[in-house]
Design an enzyme around this catalytic site. Structure first.
Site, PDB file in Angstrom:
ATOM      1  N   ASN A   9       0.879  -1.174   0.000  1.00 19.66           N
ATOM      2  CA  ASN A   9       0.000   0.000   0.000  1.00 19.66           C
ATOM      3  C   ASN A   9       0.913   1.219   0.000  1.00 19.66           C
ATOM      4  O   ASN A   9       1.502   1.550   1.019  1.00 19.66           O
ATOM      5  CB  ASN A   9      -0.896  -0.008   1.246  1.00 19.66           C
ATOM      6  CG  ASN A   9      -1.692   1.281   1.386  1.00 19.66           C
ATOM      7  OD1 ASN A   9      -1.753   2.090   0.459  1.00 19.66           O
ATOM      8  ND2 ASN A   9      -2.305   1.466   2.556  1.00 19.66           N
ATOM      9  N   TRP A  10       1.012   1.844  -1.156  1.00 22.14           N
ATOM     10  CA  TRP A  10       1.961   2.959  -1.285  1.00 22.14           C
ATOM     11  C   TRP A  10       1.473   4.219  -0.574  1.00 22.14           C
ATOM     12  O   TRP A  10       2.243   5.156  -0.377  1.00 22.14           O
ATOM     13  CB  TRP A  10       2.202   3.271  -2.761  1.00 22.14           C
ATOM     14  CG  TRP A  10       2.987   2.215  -3.494  1.00 22.14           C
ATOM     15  CD1 TRP A  10       3.423   0.998  -3.010  1.00 22.14           C
ATOM     16  CD2 TRP A  10       3.442   2.286  -4.849  1.00 22.14           C
ATOM     17  NE1 TRP A  10       4.118   0.319  -3.982  1.00 22.14           N
ATOM     18  CE2 TRP A  10       4.146   1.087  -5.127  1.00 22.14           C
ATOM     19  CE3 TRP A  10       3.328   3.246  -5.861  1.00 22.14           C
ATOM     20  CZ2 TRP A  10       4.725   0.830  -6.374  1.00 22.14           C
ATOM     21  CZ3 TRP A  10       3.906   2.989  -7.103  1.00 22.14           C
ATOM     22  CH2 TRP A  10       4.595   1.789  -7.352  1.00 22.14           C
ATOM     23  N   LYS A  11       0.196   4.279  -0.243  1.00 26.07           N
ATOM     24  CA  LYS A  11      -0.392   5.483   0.383  1.00 26.07           C
ATOM     25  C   LYS A  11      -0.126   6.712  -0.498  1.00 26.07           C
ATOM     26  O   LYS A  11      -0.084   6.582  -1.724  1.00 26.07           O
ATOM     27  CB  LYS A  11       0.139   5.656   1.806  1.00 26.07           C
ATOM     28  CG  LYS A  11      -0.033   4.367   2.637  1.00 26.07           C
ATOM     29  CD  LYS A  11       0.196   4.539   4.093  1.00 26.07           C
ATOM     30  CE  LYS A  11      -0.029   3.207   4.816  1.00 26.07           C
ATOM     31  NZ  LYS A  11       0.104   3.298   6.247  1.00 26.07           N
ATOM     32  N   HIS A  96      -9.368   1.566   4.885  1.00 29.74           N
ATOM     33  CA  HIS A  96      -8.092   1.709   5.599  1.00 29.74           C
ATOM     34  C   HIS A  96      -8.298   2.636   6.793  1.00 29.74           C
ATOM     35  O   HIS A  96      -9.062   3.597   6.714  1.00 29.74           O
ATOM     36  CB  HIS A  96      -7.011   2.256   4.653  1.00 29.74           C
ATOM     37  CG  HIS A  96      -5.647   2.146   5.244  1.00 29.74           C
ATOM     38  ND1 HIS A  96      -5.173   3.034   6.179  1.00 29.74           N
ATOM     39  CD2 HIS A  96      -4.675   1.230   5.062  1.00 29.74           C
ATOM     40  CE1 HIS A  96      -3.957   2.657   6.543  1.00 29.74           C
ATOM     41  NE2 HIS A  96      -3.630   1.571   5.884  1.00 29.74           N
ATOM     42  N   GLU A  98      -6.607   4.953   7.927  1.00 27.48           N
ATOM     43  CA  GLU A  98      -6.342   6.377   7.642  1.00 27.48           C
ATOM     44  C   GLU A  98      -7.550   7.029   6.983  1.00 27.48           C
ATOM     45  O   GLU A  98      -7.817   8.217   7.188  1.00 27.48           O
ATOM     46  CB  GLU A  98      -5.081   6.498   6.765  1.00 27.48           C
ATOM     47  CG  GLU A  98      -3.829   6.191   7.576  1.00 27.48           C
ATOM     48  CD  GLU A  98      -2.684   5.560   6.802  1.00 27.48           C
ATOM     49  OE1 GLU A  98      -2.694   5.614   5.558  1.00 27.48           O
ATOM     50  OE2 GLU A  98      -1.783   4.998   7.453  1.00 27.48           O
ATOM     51  N   GLU A 168      -5.244  -4.556  10.535  1.00 23.16           N
ATOM     52  CA  GLU A 168      -4.179  -3.583  10.761  1.00 23.16           C
ATOM     53  C   GLU A 168      -4.440  -2.848  12.071  1.00 23.16           C
ATOM     54  O   GLU A 168      -5.228  -1.900  12.108  1.00 23.16           O
ATOM     55  CB  GLU A 168      -4.150  -2.566   9.615  1.00 23.16           C
ATOM     56  CG  GLU A 168      -3.913  -3.184   8.259  1.00 23.16           C
ATOM     57  CD  GLU A 168      -3.336  -2.188   7.267  1.00 23.16           C
ATOM     58  OE1 GLU A 168      -2.281  -2.483   6.723  1.00 23.16           O
ATOM     59  OE2 GLU A 168      -3.920  -1.105   7.083  1.00 23.16           O
ATOM     60  N   GLY A 174       2.876   2.403  10.782  1.00 24.19           N
ATOM     61  CA  GLY A 174       3.850   3.474  10.619  1.00 24.19           C
ATOM     62  C   GLY A 174       4.554   3.862  11.909  1.00 24.19           C
ATOM     63  O   GLY A 174       5.228   4.885  11.971  1.00 24.19           O
ATOM     64  N   SER A 214       3.717  -2.023  10.296  1.00 28.74           N
ATOM     65  CA  SER A 214       5.164  -2.139  10.502  1.00 28.74           C
ATOM     66  C   SER A 214       5.704  -3.526  10.167  1.00 28.74           C
ATOM     67  O   SER A 214       6.622  -4.020  10.830  1.00 28.74           O
ATOM     68  CB  SER A 214       5.543  -1.737  11.939  1.00 28.74           C
ATOM     69  OG  SER A 214       5.187  -0.391  12.180  1.00 28.74           O
ATOM     70  N   GLY A 235       2.958  -1.092   4.206  1.00 29.66           N
ATOM     71  CA  GLY A 235       3.057   0.329   3.904  1.00 29.66           C
ATOM     72  C   GLY A 235       4.489   0.712   3.574  1.00 29.66           C
ATOM     73  O   GLY A 235       4.981   0.474   2.466  1.00 29.66           O
ATOM     74  N   GLY A 236       5.172   1.302   4.541  1.00 24.39           N
ATOM     75  CA  GLY A 236       6.513   1.857   4.337  1.00 24.39           C
ATOM     76  C   GLY A 236       7.470   0.923   3.608  1.00 24.39           C
ATOM     77  O   GLY A 236       8.172   1.344   2.678  1.00 24.39           O
TER      78      GLY A 236
HETATM   79  P1  13P Z   1       3.251   0.433   7.620  1.00 19.86           P
HETATM   80  O1  13P Z   1       3.713  -0.875   7.026  1.00 19.86           O
HETATM   81  O2  13P Z   1       3.987   1.615   7.098  1.00 19.86           O
HETATM   82  O3  13P Z   1       3.171   0.379   9.104  1.00 19.86           O
HETATM   83  O4  13P Z   1       1.732   0.632   7.088  1.00 19.86           O
HETATM   84  C1  13P Z   1       0.835  -0.404   7.198  1.00 19.86           C
HETATM   85  C2  13P Z   1      -0.393  -0.045   6.450  1.00 19.86           C
HETATM   86  O5  13P Z   1      -1.131   0.835   6.849  1.00 19.86           O
HETATM   87  C3  13P Z   1      -0.659  -0.759   5.200  1.00 19.86           C
HETATM   88  O6  13P Z   1      -1.940  -0.494   4.731  1.00 19.86           O
END
Ligand code: 13P
Length: 251
Positions: A9-11, A96, A98, A168, A174, A214, A235-236
């Site tokens: 997930n590149w966000k 998600h 967020e 999640e 993050g 994470s 994510g990251g």
């Molecule tokens: P991180 O891997 O950066 O913690 O993000 C997880 C996430 O929200 C994937 O959708």
């Protein structure tokens, strides 16, 4: 039996040029390996069509990070499920944390989004998860159960079978603070039980439940070794082809 999946997930990261470069790198890296899981990248809307042109979707699935809760019309700035599908993408992340937290997404809007995604043959990756306070006050199982019931349990068993779930925990996103593999397993096993109670054991056993928060090459193996953890939503660590591949090859 259910699929193992690693999805990035590149966000809201990467310019179009950077994103196309990253997608090409992941696509290239996948040529040299036979992953033991499906691999997907979910990218910003602007990147979908150009990335669809440069990757082999037999090996690397493509998805959006959201879609609108209406089919079409006067909703300035929104991007519909049909538009996403028309780029060649076949997945969409929905709900998600967020989006729930910063953009006020509710179970009611998510039900509409899921329906529109399915109508357009997109596979929803539906996210659920508790915040830190709910983890600490012990309500986390109930919170996640309610998110699933409200967001998805209006679906027929047939439609529910098309959904990928992603657990999640918000406190792990993050933050560098991963849920332990036992914490993930406890929740994933519980989610599967909740699904079994509604749709039966076969549907539950066939549902892929990903862990997100994470997740990185150093902890992916232990997480994925748990019987109810069917992969990760990353994510990251998905923003670098090498670290993303480090997670893909953890299976
Ligand atoms: P991180 O891997 O950066 O913690 O993000 C997880 C996430 O929200 C994937 O959708």
């Amino acid at each position: 039996m259910r699929k193992k999946i690693v999805a990035g997930n590149w966000k809201m990261n990467t310019t179009l040029q950077e994103g196309v470069g990253l997608a090409k790198d992941v696509n290239e890296a996948l040529k040299g390996v036979t992953p033991q899981c499906d691999v997907i990248i979910a990218v910003p809307f602007t990147h979908l069509a150009p990335i669809a042109d440069v990757i082999d979707q037999q090996k690397l699935g493509l998805g959006a990070e959201n879609c609108a809760d209406h089919a079409k019309g006067a909703y300035t700035g929104e991007v519909s499920a049909a538009m996403v599908a028309s780029t060649g993408a076949t997945y969409v992340i929905l709900g998600h944390s967020e989006r729930r937290q910063y953009y006020g997404e509710t179970s009611a809007t998510l039900r509409d989004k899921v329906a529109l995604a399915l109508e357009n043959r997109l596979t929803p990756i539906f996210c659920i998860g508790e915040v830190l306070e709910e983890r600490e006050n012990g309500t986390y199982l109930d919170v996640v159960k309610t998110q699933i019931e409200e967001g998805l349990f209006n679906l027929s068993a047939d439609d529910f079978s098309k959904i990928i779930l992603a657990y999640e925990p918000v406190w792990a996103i993050g933050t560098g603070k991963t849920a332990t593999d036992d914490q993930a397993e406890e929740m994933h096993a519980y989610i599967r039980k909740v699904i079994a109670e509604k749709y039966g054991q076969e549907v539950a056993d066939n549902t892929s439940i990903l862990y997100g928060g994470s997740c990185k090459p150093s902890n992916a193996k232990a997480l994925f070794a748990k019987p109810n953890v069917d992969g990760g939503l990353i994510g990251g660590a998905s923003l670098d082809a090498q670290s993303f591949m480090g997670i893909v090859t953890a299976f």
